[in-house]
Design a protein around this motif. Sequence first.
Motif, PDB file in Angstrom:
ATOM      1  N   GLU A   8     -43.321 -16.510 -27.270  1.00  0.00           N
ATOM      2  CA  GLU A   8     -43.210 -16.030 -25.897  1.00  0.00           C
ATOM      3  C   GLU A   8     -44.526 -16.155 -25.157  1.00  0.00           C
ATOM      4  OE1 GLU A   8     -41.640 -12.102 -26.033  1.00  0.00           O
ATOM      5  OE2 GLU A   8     -39.672 -12.764 -26.718  1.00  0.00           O
ATOM      6  N   ARG A   9     -45.632 -15.890 -25.819  1.00  0.00           N
ATOM      7  CA  ARG A   9     -46.929 -15.970 -25.170  1.00  0.00           C
ATOM      8  C   ARG A   9     -47.281 -17.426 -24.870  1.00  0.00           C
ATOM      9  NH1 ARG A   9     -52.211 -14.161 -28.216  1.00  0.00           N
ATOM     10  NH2 ARG A   9     -50.888 -15.091 -29.783  1.00  0.00           N
ATOM     11  N   ASP A  12     -44.890 -18.813 -21.754  1.00  0.00           N
ATOM     12  CA  ASP A  12     -44.644 -17.846 -20.689  1.00  0.00           C
ATOM     13  C   ASP A  12     -44.680 -18.580 -19.344  1.00  0.00           C
ATOM     14  OD1 ASP A  12     -44.309 -15.645 -19.151  1.00  0.00           O
ATOM     15  OD2 ASP A  12     -46.246 -14.733 -19.599  1.00  0.00           O
ATOM     16  N   LEU A  13     -43.506 -18.798 -18.754  1.00  0.00           N
ATOM     17  CA  LEU A  13     -43.432 -19.586 -17.527  1.00  0.00           C
ATOM     18  C   LEU A  13     -44.056 -18.867 -16.337  1.00  0.00           C
ATOM     19  CD1 LEU A  13     -39.867 -21.133 -17.837  1.00  0.00           C
ATOM     20  CD2 LEU A  13     -42.068 -22.204 -18.284  1.00  0.00           C
ATOM     21  N   ALA A  14     -43.949 -17.565 -16.291  1.00  0.00           N
ATOM     22  CA  ALA A  14     -44.559 -16.827 -15.186  1.00  0.00           C
ATOM     23  C   ALA A  14     -46.074 -17.010 -15.202  1.00  0.00           C
ATOM     24  CB  ALA A  14     -44.202 -15.350 -15.279  1.00  0.00           C
ATOM     25  N   TRP A  15     -46.650 -17.023 -16.383  1.00  0.00           N
ATOM     26  CA  TRP A  15     -48.093 -17.244 -16.498  1.00  0.00           C
ATOM     27  C   TRP A  15     -48.459 -18.663 -16.066  1.00  0.00           C
ATOM     28  CZ3 TRP A  15     -50.703 -20.679 -19.734  1.00  0.00           C
ATOM     29  CH2 TRP A  15     -52.080 -20.538 -19.761  1.00  0.00           C
ATOM     30  N   ASP A  17     -46.738 -20.614 -13.997  1.00  0.00           N
ATOM     31  CA  ASP A  17     -46.534 -20.771 -12.560  1.00  0.00           C
ATOM     32  C   ASP A  17     -47.640 -20.109 -11.747  1.00  0.00           C
ATOM     33  OD1 ASP A  17     -44.250 -22.242 -12.921  1.00  0.00           O
ATOM     34  OD2 ASP A  17     -42.906 -20.514 -12.736  1.00  0.00           O
ATOM     35  N   GLY A  18     -48.293 -19.131 -12.319  1.00  0.00           N
ATOM     36  CA  GLY A  18     -49.366 -18.437 -11.624  1.00  0.00           C
ATOM     37  C   GLY A  18     -50.713 -19.128 -11.726  1.00  0.00           C
ATOM     38  N   LYS A  22     -52.641 -26.831 -10.378  1.00  0.00           N
ATOM     39  CA  LYS A  22     -51.475 -27.451 -10.994  1.00  0.00           C
ATOM     40  C   LYS A  22     -51.656 -28.960 -10.935  1.00  0.00           C
ATOM     41  CE  LYS A  22     -48.362 -23.712  -9.953  1.00  0.00           C
ATOM     42  NZ  LYS A  22     -47.084 -23.289  -9.475  1.00  0.00           N
TER      43      LYS A  22
END
Length: 85
Positions: A8-9, A12-15, A17-18, A22
Motif C-alpha cells: 500500500e505504501r 499509494d496513488l494519492a501520494w 498524484d500529490g 510530474k
Amino acid sequence: MSERDDWEREFDLAWADGAEHKEPSARARMLAARWKENPPAPVPFRADPEPVRSRRSSWVSTAVVLGCVAAVIVLLGYINFRAPY
C-alpha cells in the motif's frame, strides 16, 4: 510491517498524484518533440466524415425487395392452390 502495508505504501496513488513535479509520458515527450519541428494541421472539432456513396441507388434496392415480396406471395399462392382440401 506486513507485506500488505509495504504494498500500500509503495503504490499509494494519492501520494503519487500529490507530487510537485510530474514527468510526461514517453508518448507525450515523443509527440512534443515531433510537433516542435512539424506542428500538426488544425482539425475542426468533431469534423464530419466524408459521405459514403452507395453502390446502388435506392430505387434499385426498393425494386429488389418488392420483387422478393411478390415472389413469396406468388409462391405461397401456388402452394395453397395445389394443396388438397
